[in-house]
Design a protein around this motif. Structure first.
Motif, PDB file in Angstrom:
ATOM      1  N   THR A   1      -0.426  -3.161  -5.106  1.00 32.22           N
ATOM      2  CA  THR A   1      -1.831  -3.126  -5.516  1.00 32.22           C
ATOM      3  C   THR A   1      -2.122  -2.059  -6.567  1.00 32.22           C
ATOM      4  OG1 THR A   1      -2.331  -1.691  -3.623  1.00 32.22           O
ATOM      5  CG2 THR A   1      -2.667  -4.062  -3.334  1.00 32.22           C
ATOM      6  N   ASP A   2      -1.080  -1.383  -7.042  1.00 36.18           N
ATOM      7  CA  ASP A   2      -1.254  -0.349  -8.061  1.00 36.18           C
ATOM      8  C   ASP A   2      -1.403  -1.008  -9.434  1.00 36.18           C
ATOM      9  OD1 ASP A   2      -1.184   1.774  -9.766  1.00 36.18           O
ATOM     10  OD2 ASP A   2       0.676   2.643  -9.002  1.00 36.18           O
ATOM     11  N   PRO A   3      -2.547  -0.869 -10.092  1.00 37.07           N
ATOM     12  CA  PRO A   3      -2.741  -1.539 -11.379  1.00 37.07           C
ATOM     13  C   PRO A   3      -1.947  -0.920 -12.521  1.00 37.07           C
ATOM     14  CG  PRO A   3      -4.626  -0.161 -10.871  1.00 37.07           C
ATOM     15  CD  PRO A   3      -3.740  -0.114  -9.659  1.00 37.07           C
ATOM     16  N   ASN A   4      -1.409   0.280 -12.309  1.00 38.73           N
ATOM     17  CA  ASN A   4      -0.654   0.946 -13.363  1.00 38.73           C
ATOM     18  C   ASN A   4       0.842   0.899 -13.087  1.00 38.73           C
ATOM     19  OD1 ASN A   4       0.408   2.604 -15.323  1.00 38.73           O
ATOM     20  ND2 ASN A   4      -1.084   4.234 -15.044  1.00 38.73           N
ATOM     21  N   ASN A   5       1.238   1.537 -11.987  1.00 38.45           N
ATOM     22  CA  ASN A   5       2.635   1.516 -11.552  1.00 38.45           C
ATOM     23  C   ASN A   5       3.579   1.920 -12.683  1.00 38.45           C
ATOM     24  OD1 ASN A   5       4.216   1.139  -9.236  1.00 38.45           O
ATOM     25  ND2 ASN A   5       5.033  -0.762 -10.076  1.00 38.45           N
ATOM     26  N   ASN A   6       3.275   3.070 -13.270  1.00 36.74           N
ATOM     27  CA  ASN A   6       4.083   3.575 -14.387  1.00 36.74           C
ATOM     28  C   ASN A   6       4.210   2.556 -15.510  1.00 36.74           C
ATOM     29  OD1 ASN A   6       4.449   6.072 -13.293  1.00 36.74           O
ATOM     30  ND2 ASN A   6       6.527   5.700 -12.547  1.00 36.74           N
ATOM     31  N   GLY A   7       3.140   1.850 -15.768  1.00 32.41           N
ATOM     32  CA  GLY A   7       3.123   0.910 -16.869  1.00 32.41           C
ATOM     33  C   GLY A   7       3.758  -0.425 -16.586  1.00 32.41           C
ATOM     34  N   ASN A   8       4.147  -0.688 -15.337  1.00 27.92           N
ATOM     35  CA  ASN A   8       4.792  -1.960 -15.015  1.00 27.92           C
ATOM     36  C   ASN A   8       4.280  -2.477 -13.673  1.00 27.92           C
ATOM     37  OD1 ASN A   8       6.397  -4.136 -15.372  1.00 27.92           O
ATOM     38  ND2 ASN A   8       8.326  -3.069 -15.079  1.00 27.92           N
ATOM     39  N   PRO A   9       3.015  -2.966 -13.626  1.00 24.87           N
ATOM     40  CA  PRO A   9       2.433  -3.415 -12.359  1.00 24.87           C
ATOM     41  C   PRO A   9       3.142  -4.654 -11.811  1.00 24.87           C
ATOM     42  CG  PRO A   9       1.031  -3.994 -14.218  1.00 24.87           C
ATOM     43  CD  PRO A   9       2.095  -3.102 -14.762  1.00 24.87           C
ATOM     44  N   VAL A  10       3.174  -4.724 -10.473  1.00 23.33           N
ATOM     45  CA  VAL A  10       3.856  -5.819  -9.775  1.00 23.33           C
ATOM     46  C   VAL A  10       2.970  -6.321  -8.647  1.00 23.33           C
ATOM     47  CG1 VAL A  10       6.170  -5.014 -10.334  1.00 23.33           C
ATOM     48  CG2 VAL A  10       5.020  -4.144  -8.284  1.00 23.33           C
ATOM     49  N   SER A  11       3.319  -7.488  -8.089  1.00 21.70           N
ATOM     50  CA  SER A  11       2.560  -8.039  -6.971  1.00 21.70           C
ATOM     51  C   SER A  11       3.366  -9.163  -6.336  1.00 21.70           C
ATOM     52  CB  SER A  11       1.201  -8.584  -7.439  1.00 21.70           C
ATOM     53  OG  SER A  11       1.391  -9.623  -8.399  1.00 21.70           O
ATOM     54  N   SER A  12       2.904  -9.599  -5.170  1.00 21.48           N
ATOM     55  CA  SER A  12       3.415 -10.819  -4.535  1.00 21.48           C
ATOM     56  C   SER A  12       2.211 -11.537  -3.935  1.00 21.48           C
ATOM     57  CB  SER A  12       4.456 -10.503  -3.457  1.00 21.48           C
ATOM     58  OG  SER A  12       3.863  -9.786  -2.391  1.00 21.48           O
ATOM     59  N   HIS A  13       2.407 -12.767  -3.518  1.00 23.88           N
ATOM     60  CA  HIS A  13       1.284 -13.514  -2.950  1.00 23.88           C
ATOM     61  C   HIS A  13       0.941 -13.009  -1.540  1.00 23.88           C
ATOM     62  CE1 HIS A  13       2.536 -16.282  -6.178  1.00 23.88           C
ATOM     63  NE2 HIS A  13       1.258 -16.603  -6.211  1.00 23.88           N
ATOM     64  N   TYR A  14       1.957 -12.717  -0.736  1.00 21.50           N
ATOM     65  CA  TYR A  14       1.729 -12.267   0.638  1.00 21.50           C
ATOM     66  C   TYR A  14       2.682 -11.114   0.960  1.00 21.50           C
ATOM     67  CZ  TYR A  14      -0.874 -16.628   1.501  1.00 21.50           C
ATOM     68  OH  TYR A  14      -1.782 -17.652   1.462  1.00 21.50           O
ATOM     69  N   LEU A  15       2.294 -10.329   1.963  1.00 13.94           N
ATOM     70  CA  LEU A  15       3.104  -9.235   2.485  1.00 13.94           C
ATOM     71  C   LEU A  15       3.047  -9.288   4.007  1.00 13.94           C
ATOM     72  CD1 LEU A  15       4.669  -6.515   2.192  1.00 13.94           C
ATOM     73  CD2 LEU A  15       2.431  -5.369   2.046  1.00 13.94           C
ATOM     74  N   ILE A  16       4.228  -9.247   4.673  1.00 13.15           N
ATOM     75  CA  ILE A  16       4.287  -9.392   6.136  1.00 13.15           C
ATOM     76  C   ILE A  16       4.897  -8.127   6.743  1.00 13.15           C
ATOM     77  CG2 ILE A  16       5.112 -10.797   8.060  1.00 13.15           C
ATOM     78  CD1 ILE A  16       5.360 -13.138   6.224  1.00 13.15           C
ATOM     79  N   ARG A  17       4.254  -7.629   7.809  1.00 14.38           N
ATOM     80  CA  ARG A  17       4.719  -6.422   8.505  1.00 14.38           C
ATOM     81  C   ARG A  17       5.775  -6.777   9.539  1.00 14.38           C
ATOM     82  NH1 ARG A  17      -0.133  -2.771   9.978  1.00 14.38           N
ATOM     83  NH2 ARG A  17      -0.553  -4.344  11.571  1.00 14.38           N
ATOM     84  N   SER A  18       6.759  -5.933   9.668  1.00 16.60           N
ATOM     85  CA  SER A  18       7.889  -6.193  10.568  1.00 16.60           C
ATOM     86  C   SER A  18       7.495  -6.140  12.039  1.00 16.60           C
ATOM     87  CB  SER A  18       9.004  -5.174  10.294  1.00 16.60           C
ATOM     88  OG  SER A  18      10.006  -5.251  11.274  1.00 16.60           O
ATOM     89  N   SER A  19       6.710  -5.146  12.421  1.00 15.83           N
ATOM     90  CA  SER A  19       6.506  -4.873  13.845  1.00 15.83           C
ATOM     91  C   SER A  19       5.703  -5.930  14.569  1.00 15.83           C
ATOM     92  CB  SER A  19       5.819  -3.507  14.013  1.00 15.83           C
ATOM     93  OG  SER A  19       4.548  -3.515  13.388  1.00 15.83           O
ATOM     94  N   ASP A  20       4.715  -6.538  13.891  1.00 24.75           N
ATOM     95  CA  ASP A  20       3.825  -7.473  14.581  1.00 24.75           C
ATOM     96  C   ASP A  20       3.541  -8.747  13.795  1.00 24.75           C
ATOM     97  OD1 ASP A  20       2.301  -6.411  12.570  1.00 24.75           O
ATOM     98  OD2 ASP A  20       0.702  -5.620  13.837  1.00 24.75           O
ATOM     99  N   GLY A  21       4.185  -8.928  12.634  1.00 30.13           N
ATOM    100  CA  GLY A  21       3.968 -10.141  11.850  1.00 30.13           C
ATOM    101  C   GLY A  21       2.617 -10.200  11.154  1.00 30.13           C
ATOM    102  N   TYR A  22       1.939  -9.071  11.057  1.00 29.99           N
ATOM    103  CA  TYR A  22       0.644  -9.019  10.379  1.00 29.99           C
ATOM    104  C   TYR A  22       0.823  -9.377   8.908  1.00 29.99           C
ATOM    105  CZ  TYR A  22      -3.538  -6.784   8.330  1.00 29.99           C
ATOM    106  OH  TYR A  22      -4.685  -6.517   7.630  1.00 29.99           O
ATOM    107  N   ILE A  23      -0.087 -10.221   8.380  1.00 32.40           N
ATOM    108  CA  ILE A  23       0.045 -10.728   7.014  1.00 32.40           C
ATOM    109  C   ILE A  23      -1.181 -10.351   6.193  1.00 32.40           C
ATOM    110  CG2 ILE A  23       0.386 -12.769   5.561  1.00 32.40           C
ATOM    111  CD1 ILE A  23       1.542 -14.201   7.947  1.00 32.40           C
TER     112      ILE A  23
END
Length: 873
Positions: A250-272
């Protein structure tokens, strides 16, 4: 993807660096002793130290082999405790090493010293916050500060993972964290811990995903809107903890190279969490981005412990949704890892089937050897949803259809095309072909030729039709429809009608035929001629099917001449969709009208939307489709200036309907019932009613039916104000379209130059304006101004009117209270365009008005209008 420690392939470029490795030379006993020693030395709960290590690295000693580089896309992790030396996430490695008197490069690789440096840093933070160390719950703020994550709203995701493992306990790699029931997990808001949704009424309720409601919605700014055609689904792992992944995505700058994905899933409980809409392009796989939906899983390539059963199940549910939504096959060619480029068989498949995609533009190795593909695919298939038919056409009804009709069946999810087509039958038998739309949700059967006239057909779809995941249809489908009899093609109605007079020079022609036609058969068969037989060019041809008729509309390329005869000719040979043709030429003769018009006092020139409201604003608007009924400003269609008002409407009630467009300014038009009120209206020949609504004394509503919309082109529609009963000031407030039972249910009209004027002007023809008899007062420029501005105005020719060639013209400036300040012009003016400069150096900042009055030789007021200007000093 190797998310936090490996180079990331962004939408812009690929950065190649060496990979991180793990080192486990230190024995478990040595690690346990290091945790115990550091905890006692710095008065840190030992389980807390272990829980941080578990969250950051799963007790793996990370040795980064790339040289230190502050321009790295993702923060580098050092050692078993995940220390960092990063511009974005802080310098815990440097600070911790300093606190224990060691070199950072030694602390980065030595696990015992790494643990001690982390403990020393936690101790320093705890001292600064003056917490009560005896209660584990008090360490939440310390852990969040230790994380180094700059966004405060993301830090609780890190402390949640730490506290969750403290609360539940674990034992991996011989390192035990006991269950700590005193941990208060309710202190985390729902946005971090969904289990608290009903427990903590003060929790922040994250909005749910529109695409996948089990997920929460936390939008990333890093995406391209509507720039993806999903063909593949990608499995990524983060190579770091959930919180750091969320921060980076969610960093719009990220040292000049912003990245993203459609979804992110947590290991411990499957939270998305959903970060990018599925129909938008996320930035996760370089040149593959336009074709792939990507999901990040919290985990590590070289550690299977992070790929929990809970995560697998949550991920499988998500991927099942993606497959059923986007029609992507569940196989190893289409549901892939970020490391698929490593395998020759996949590269060969892409080169053969998707030659426009470069299969080698990635270098990543995630999700790695521990991702269980067999288990994952089995979970996706195991609980697949049962498909249903959402709708079909022709539908079961008494209405018959044309003989060229298709059969369309819509499903609630992507279907297996082969099994669904094989399950389809039509009786009597008809040869035809299938096409699929909407990502395999819509099947269309097109007959090879015309269906038989006056025939009933039966359609069936049996249970063998299955979803893309192989689940059979919930219920078989069967329905019938009938075709219409043969109908000879004829012209049913035209505008203008044959021999009609007083037609606007800006006319739009409308030809209605009794059956839909084959549009291509119109070529060379629609002509416009003047009285001498000269062919004129036409523009904006539009063909549509309205109420089972073929409707063709078009306009002359240039306005027609006044008071002239013209012919529209339809040549024989135009073909209907039923196979019949127009047997004879059809000619429609009409005459245009004269074009004299004298402008009155303008109340709205529709150069901007001002305070006009949308139709749904008014409670009087009923029986319309609000998604297709609106008011806006249309540029390029106008009487004067640059634009006009446009009312688009669609009635959805066959028995009636009202579309009311309300002007909240309620401009006054005086109290003299001897005046007339009107505006220019570009009709749509819908045969619906046009009404003007007024207020009397600001509260009494008066409705006046102005005309029936049975014309096209510009026409001045005027009503006498003596139709308005009662005494008092009249306020204009609405333009209204009322459905006529014999009218068309949809249309569009334009309105311009609303005004009131003396009825002595009514002796001229009102069907169209003429440019050289048009008074105009333009907006001053610049506006706002300081201290000078220019005001332009036009005086028309008196040709055809009963006054002298020169007109007495006055241009006056007033203050906001209506007091006259300056007379800029007061003299007779010949026809032409004029401008005058106004210097307001001696006036204070504020709102002022300027008014143009034009009088004839006998001091009769012909025209008056005013505009507002703003002085800013």
């Amino acid at each position: 993807m190797k998310f936090c420690y490996l180079a990331f392939i962004s939408i812009f470029f690929t950065l190649s660096v060496s990979a991180q490795i793990t080192q486990n030379i230190t024995t478990t006993t040595q690690l346990l002793n290091a945790f115990s020693y550091s905890a006692k030395k710095y008065n840190i709960p030992e389980d807390l130290l272990k829980a941080i290590s578990y969250t950051e690295t799963r007790f793996s000693n990370i040795i980064e082999t790339a040289s230190k580089n502050s321009s790295r896309i993702y923060p580098v992790t050092y050692g078993i405790m995940g220390l960092r030396d990063d511009l974005r996430m802080g310098h815990s490695l440097i600070e911790g090493a300093k606190l224990i008197g060691r070199l950072p490069e030694t602390v980065a690789i030595n696990p015992q010293l790494n643990i001690e440096a982390a403990a020393a840093l936690l101790n320093s933070i705890a001292d600064s916050m003056k917490i009560n160390r005896a209660n584990l719950n008090n360490w939440k703020s310390v852990v969040e500060e230790y994380s180094g994550i700059p966004q405060k709203d993301i830090r609780p995701f890190f402390s949640f993972d730490v506290f969750k493992v403290l609360f539940e306990g674990t034992n991996i790699k011989g390192i035990n964290i006991k269950v700590n029931p005193q941990i208060d997990m309710s202190q985390f808001p729902h946005k971090v811990n969904p289990a608290n949704k009903s427990k903590n009424i003060q929790s922040i309720q994250y909005p749910h995903s529109i695409d996948y409601p089990p997920a929460d919605w936390d939008p990333s700014p890093n995406f391209n809107a509507n720039a993806i055609t999903p063909l593949f689904l990608v499995v990524h792992d983060t190579e770091c903890n959930f919180a750091v992944a969320l921060f980076t995505l969610t960093d719009p700058n990220n040292n000049g190279n912003p990245v993203s994905s459609h979804y992110l899933i947590r290991s411990s409980d499957g939270y998305i969490i959903q970060l990018v809409r599925e129909h938008d392009r996320a930035w996760h796989v370089g040149c593959w981005n336009p074709y792939m939906i990507g999901v990040e899983h919290e985990g590590y390539v070289k550690d299977s412990s992070s790929f929990t059963d809970t995560m697998y199940k949550a991920s499988a549910n998500l991927y099942r949704h993606l497959i059923e939504t986007w029609g992507i096959p569940l196989d190893s060619n289409h549901v892939i890892g970020h490391d698929e480029h490593l395998y020759a068989w996949w590269r060969n498949y892409i080169n053969k089937n998707y030659s426009y995609i470069d299969p080698t533009c990635n270098t990543h190795t995630d999700p790695g050897q521990y991702w269980n593909w067999n288990k994952f695919f089995s979970l996706i298939s195991s609980d697949a949803t049962v498909p249903n038919v959402a709708s079909f056409n022709p539908s079961n009804s008494t209405d018959s259809v044309w003989s060229n009709s298709q059969v369309t069946i819509n499903f609630n999810m992507a279907m297996n095309q082969v099994s669904t087509q094989n399950s389809f039958s039509i009786s009597p038998s008809v040869k035809g072909s299938f096409a699929w739309q909407n990502y395999s949700h819509t099947m269309i059967f097109t007959p090879a030729g015309q269906l038989a006239y006056s025939t009933t057909y039966s359609i069936s779809l049996n249970h063998n039709a299955s979803s893309i995941l192989g689940v059979p249809l919930n219920d078989s489908l069967s329905f019938k429809f009938s075709t219409k009899p043969f109908i000879q093609l004829n012209v049913s109605k035209t505008y203008p009608a044959e021999y009609e007079n007083q037609i606007s020079s800006s006319v739009k022609f409308i030809i209605r035929l009794n059956t839909p036609i084959i549009y291509g058969s119109l070529g060379g068969r629609v002509l416009l001629e003047d009285s001498s037989g000269n062919k004129l060019t036409i523009k904006n041809p539009v063909y549509s099917i309205i109420q089972n008729e073929g409707v063709l509309s078009f306009s002359p390329s240039n306005n027609l001449s006044d008071n002239s005869k013209y012919n529209v000719i339809l040549k024989a040979g135009i073909q209907s969709i039923t196979g019949s043709t127009l047997l004879n030429d059809t000619a429609i003769s009409f005459n245009t009208g004269k074009s004299n018009f004298v402008k009155g006092t303008e109340i709205d020139n529709f150069e901007s939307i001002n305070n006009w409201q949308q139709p749904e604003y008014s409670g009087s608007t009923i029986g319309v489709d609000t998604s297709k009924t609106k008011f806006d400003i249309a540029y390029g269609t106008y009487i004067d200036g640059y634009s006009s008002g446009r009312i688009s409407y669609l009635f959805n009630d066959s028995t009636g309907g009202i579309c009311r467009v309300y002007d909240a300014d309620n401009p006054g038009i005086g109290s003299d019932r001897n005046d007339d009120f009107g505006m220019w209206v570009f009709g749509d020949a819908s045969d619906n009613y046009l009404e003007y609504w007024f207020f009397i004394n600001s509260n009494q509503n008066v409705v006046v039916r102005a005309d029936t919309l049975n014309w096209t082109g510009w026409k001045y529609v005027e009503i006498p104000l003596n139709k308005i009963s009662g005494n008092g000031d009249i306020l204009f407030q609405s333009v209204v379209i009322v459905r006529n039972n014999t009218g068309i249910d949809s249309g569009m009209i334009y309105i311009d130059e609303a005004q009131y004027r003396n009825p002595s002007f009514n002796n001229v023809n009102l069907n169209q304006p003429i440019a050289n008899i048009n008074f105009t007062l333009y907006q001053n420029y610049p506006n706002p101004f300081n201290p000078s501005t220019t005001i332009r105005y036009s005086v028309p020719s008196s040709e055809g009117l009963n006054f002298n060639s020169q007109l007495q013209t006055k241009l006056i400036v007033y203050d906001i209270l209506g007091r006259e300040l300056y007379v800029l012009v007061n003299e007779k003016k010949s026809p032409g365009n004029y401008s005058v400069s106004f210097n307001a150096e001696n006036l204070p900042s504020g709102v002022y008005f300027y008014r143009l009055n034009v009088e004839s030789f006998n001091d009769k007021l012909l025209f008056t209008t005013s505009k507002k200007m703003i002085l800013l000093k």
